[in-house]
Design an enzyme around this catalytic site. Structure first.
Site, PDB file in Angstrom:
ATOM      1  N   CYS A   1     -25.517  -0.898   3.043  1.00 48.53           N
ATOM      2  CA  CYS A   1     -25.819   0.510   3.270  1.00 48.53           C
ATOM      3  C   CYS A   1     -27.065   0.893   2.467  1.00 48.53           C
ATOM      4  CB  CYS A   1     -24.627   1.384   2.862  1.00 48.53           C
ATOM      5  SG  CYS A   1     -24.936   3.158   3.042  1.00 48.53           S
TER       6      CYS A   1
ATOM      7  N   CYS B   1     -25.893   3.318  -0.520  1.00 40.58           N
ATOM      8  CA  CYS B   1     -24.908   2.889  -1.508  1.00 40.58           C
ATOM      9  C   CYS B   1     -24.810   1.364  -1.442  1.00 40.58           C
ATOM     10  CB  CYS B   1     -23.542   3.545  -1.292  1.00 40.58           C
ATOM     11  SG  CYS B   1     -22.724   3.071   0.248  1.00 40.58           S
TER      12      CYS B   1
ATOM     13  N   CYS C   1       0.176  -6.002  26.605  1.00 36.76           N
ATOM     14  CA  CYS C   1      -0.061  -7.325  26.032  1.00 36.76           C
ATOM     15  C   CYS C   1       1.241  -8.026  25.688  1.00 36.76           C
ATOM     16  CB  CYS C   1      -0.954  -7.219  24.800  1.00 36.76           C
ATOM     17  SG  CYS C   1      -0.364  -6.052  23.563  1.00 36.76           S
TER      18      CYS C   1
ATOM     19  N   HIS D   1      -0.888  -4.978  18.782  1.00 32.12           N
ATOM     20  CA  HIS D   1      -1.369  -5.877  19.832  1.00 32.12           C
ATOM     21  C   HIS D   1      -0.675  -7.224  19.707  1.00 32.12           C
ATOM     22  CE1 HIS D   1      -4.023  -7.508  22.835  1.00 32.12           C
ATOM     23  NE2 HIS D   1      -4.538  -8.398  22.001  1.00 32.12           N
TER      24      HIS D   1
END
Length: 801
Positions: free
Chosen positions: A155, A158, A289, A761
């Site tokens: 970043c 930061c 799923c 999932h």
């Protein structure tokens, strides 16, 4: 249907293919049918001014629902409808309000506007359909010379190296929002948007040749960017050379992946796609799923392959008049799609070049979309018929139940899972014992948390995690409890306390213990790791643990031994049945209900079992479940009888069923009016508890009974109405058991990601041709790091002795 189309009988409103329509007409005499046919107009890529239409029939009957064609954004449809009059096959094109009676026109309009499983969209669906951003086409990118390296991102405001977003206007790399679970960042990407108004950003680490995760700050939602390749190339990023890396680190710089989602899906590893027979994926229909993972495992078993795909021609030839409502037809159809290889072919080089030229880096998935299968197999089930996430273990048992109820040929493929459990219950006061046997299909293995081998690390991690959460710092690296498999196996074999045990020796409640052993070993052993449990507040939670599941398993030491010398059996005296004068006055013992539910039985069935056994405890309620689990309304919600009906309702609940249970005459008349014989109509209603819709399904699923003589049908009625206990006393053969040695080898496992069975999932790993393969919805790839320690349901096959 070879010519495409669907015929709907305007009397029964049932659908048929061309090869079945003549048969239905001859048997029922119904002569008015609606013929539906859909033509797909495909736009030819590259054609100027639109496209040269190419017409072909979209098969609406038994054709597999592939993911191209019907769901493609590049296709348009033309629907054709005609009214067909038999026996001359006279055709009337629709709409035609001048020649047809008003009632027929209304019926046709209702059918044409009805939604099929292909078109239904459940509002509760969690499947997120991303829309193209309104900013994508006109996005302005600054020519500021910014070039983004392939790794090592940080970043710009930061020191964070996780959850980084690349702004597609000026190339700024900034961190995302902070989340209360300790993940995220300091929100610098959002602040940058508020300052500049630059709307689109892509998450670094998600860029692959297939696409990337794009977020629109202006639209406040994830979006699609059709020009993502061009926008990334502006900052020197070549999509074709990228792969998923969360932190922008590669090769030797990659940190060990510990997140459950990352490890199970093998994220960050370039997986080689697999194509051909047995390597076909399944589209996620919105939290489906769990179904895909179970069916991939099921159709990797030779017995199921032979029963359905091996008998495909015979099943189709002898399918009932409405094959869309026939279990065996739908199983054969799905199995053919997964095993034939027709829907799993590698993309041609010309297609890849075309994608690059058009800057369309969408994955060209093969695979099938099991809409019709899911619609049928979940019909009438309060959970599986929804678009909510479900428990794969519960769906496995639901599927086995349907296989048992719909035999195909002489071989029942579910026999390979069936085994006998010997349960030894001992009264702690009298020391007397009772041995019982029950049928089961899955071994439920408890998680021995107290046996974790890294307790000190777990304690230190929990302290660091709480400190980081309080200080709003990134959480420490995850430490997962490591549980020896041997400890779980030992916990399975140890005696368990039986709450509210009723001792027939004492004729009162007493302390009791129960142990379970295998009275037989199945051909295929299914092992469930009981990761899901309940907290003190009854909120479901999941144990995030690593268990060293063995590739080779020997459980011969768990073989049942039966009554031992010196043991004295408990008297065979049934506990008293308590039916209150006021049904509403009986509170259901929820703790007993949850004990039964954790065994895998439907929640409503558990509530009925506890209610009808007068809160005598889970042990007595369990016996009620075993005696009533084959009843049609077994999983239906509990309906307490009105005052004055208690005695009769209670008697029926315990199996005291008389022979004088004739269905209502008006229901019989309705089915007879559709062209069926009276005795068959009566039998269907009796078999389905006088449910008219299910009775029709029952008739179409038993076409062979139409040829039976009346005496034979009368005998079958007597057998259907007889009490199960009476049948057992007259010498019923009992369940078929395939016993053998208790030595097994692992060949597949289903893993769950998320904190609850109602979310997350499922992914399936299967060992084929000597190597592991991962089935993640449509994506089928060679597995590089199969996470065998994080599985939820494991599949073992017996090693021949």
């Amino acid at each position: 249907d070879s010519e495409g189309g669907l015929y709907v009988c305007m009397n029964t409103f049932l659908g048929f293919g061309r090869e079945h329509i003549e048969r239905h007409y001859r048997k029922t005499g119904q002569c008015v049918y609606l013929h539906l046919k859909r033509h797909v107009i495909e736009k030819v890529p590259g054609a100027s001014g639109g496209a040269s239409p190419k017409r072909r029939n979209a098969k609406l009957f038994l054709d597999l629902e592939t993911n191209s064609d019907l769901n493609s954004d590049d296709s348009e449809y033309e629907d054709e409808a005609k009214l067909i009059i038999f026996p001359d096959h006279y055709e009337i094109s629709l709409p035609n309000i001048e020649e047809l009676p008003a009632l027929v026109t209304i019926a046709c309009d209702a059918l044409l506007s009805a939604k099929s499983p292909y078109r239904k969209q459940d509002p509760d669906s969690w499947e997120e359909e991303l829309q193209a951003s309104k900013h994508a086409k006109t996005l302005v990118q600054l020519d500021n010379g910014v070039r983004i390296p392939p790794s090592g991102w940080k970043c710009s405001k930061c020191d964070l190296r996780e959850n980084l977003w690349l702004n597609l206007t000026d190339g700024s790399v900034l961190c995302g929002k902070w989340f209360f679970d300790g993940s995220g960042g300091n929100g610098h990407a959002v602040e940058h948007y508020k300052e500049t108004g630059y709307p689109l950003a892509v998450k670094l680490g998600t860029i692959t040749p297939d696409g990337a995760d794009v977020y629109s700050f202006d639209e406040e939602e994830p979006v699609l960017d059709p020009h993502i390749a061009k926008h990334l190339a502006h900052f020197g990023i070549d999509m074709l050379q990228m792969q998923v890396t969360e932190n922008g680190l590669r090769d030797n710089d990659i940190k060990p992946r510990v997140s459950e989602w990352e490890v199970i899906q093998e994220a960050g590893v370039k997986l080689k796609p697999m194509y051909g027979p047995g390597y076909t994926g399944m589209k996620n229909l919105g939290n489906s799923c769990y179904l895909s993972a179970v069916m991939q495992a099921i159709f990797s078993i030779p017995e199921f392959q032979r029963a359905y795909v091996g008998n495909l021609a015979r099943i189709f030839d002898y399918s009932p008049l409405d094959p869309t409502q026939d279990f065996n037809t739908q199983m054969a159809k799905l199995g053919h799609g997964l095993l034939s290889g027709q829907y799993s072919k590698p993309p041609m080089k010309s297609e890849l070049i075309e994608q690059v030229m058009k800057e369309e880096h969408k994955p060209q998935h093969n695979g099938i979309s099991p809409r019709m299968f899911k619609a049928f197999i979940s019909k009438g089930h309060p959970e599986f018929s929804s678009n909510r996430q479900q428990d794969a273990q519960e769906f496995f048992l639901h599927l086995i139940n349907l296989v048992e109820r719909n035999p195909v040929g002489s071989e029942n493929p579910s026999d390979v899972f069936r085994f006998l459990v010997e349960e030894r219950t001992q009264c702690c006061q009298s020391r007397k014992v009772r041995y019982t046997e029950r049928v089961d299909y899955i071994m439920q293995l408890p998680v021995a948390m107290e046996a974790a081998t890294n307790k000190d690390e777990l304690i230190a991690y929990e302290l660091k995690r709480r400190e980081a959460e309080a200080a709003r710092r990134p959480p420490p690296e995850l430490v997962r409890a490591k549980i020896p498999f041997s400890a779980c196996l030992q916990a399975f074999s140890e005696p368990n306390n039986v709450e509210d045990f009723w001792s027939s020796a004492l004729q009162a409640k007493s302390a009791g213990v129960k142990t379970s052993r295998f009275a037989s070993f199945p051909e295929y052993l299914v092992v469930q790791i009981k990761k899901f449990t309940f907290g003190l507040d009854w909120i479901p939670k999941k144990l995030d643990v690593s268990i060293d599941m063995p590739d080779f398993l020997d459980i011969n030491h768990l073989r049942a031994r039966g009554l031992q010398p010196g043991e004295e059996e408990l008297p065979d005296i049934a506990p008293p049945i308590i039916i209150p004068d006021d049904p509403k006055a009986l509170d259901i013992d929820e703790s007993s209900v949850m004990q039964l539910a954790e065994m895998g039985f439907p929640l409503e069935a558990c509530r009925k079992a506890v209610y009808y056994t007068g809160n005598l405890g889970a042990e007595v309620a369990f016996n009620w479940i075993i005696a009533h689990m084959e009843e049609p309304d077994f999983a239906e919600p509990l309906v307490t009888p009105a005052f004055g009906e208690v005695a009769s309702s209670g008697a029926a609940a315990f199996g005291i069923v008389g022979l004088d249970n004739q269905p209502p005459e008006e229901m019989v008349a309705i089915i007879i009016s559709m062209g069926f014989q009276r005795n068959l109509s009566v039998q269907a209603l009796k078999a389905t508890n006088n449910n008219l819709e299910r009775a029709l399904e029952w008739i179409f699923s038993h076409p062979e009974l139409e040829e039976e003589s009346e005496p034979a049908l009368d005998m079958m009625n007597m057998e259907n109405n007889a009490n199960a206990n009476i049948l057992a006393a007259t010498g019923s053969e009992g369940p078929r058991i395939k016993d053998g040695t208790g030595r097994y080898e692992l060949f597949g496992f289903i893993s769950h990601m998320g904190t609850s069975t109602m979310s997350g999932h499922y992914v399936c790993h299967i060992k084929k041709e000597g190597r592991w393969v991962i089935y993640n919805d449509l994506r089928v790839c060679a597995s590089e790091r199969p996470p065998k320690d994080l599985g939820y349901v494991y599949f073992y096959h017996r090693i021949p002795s």
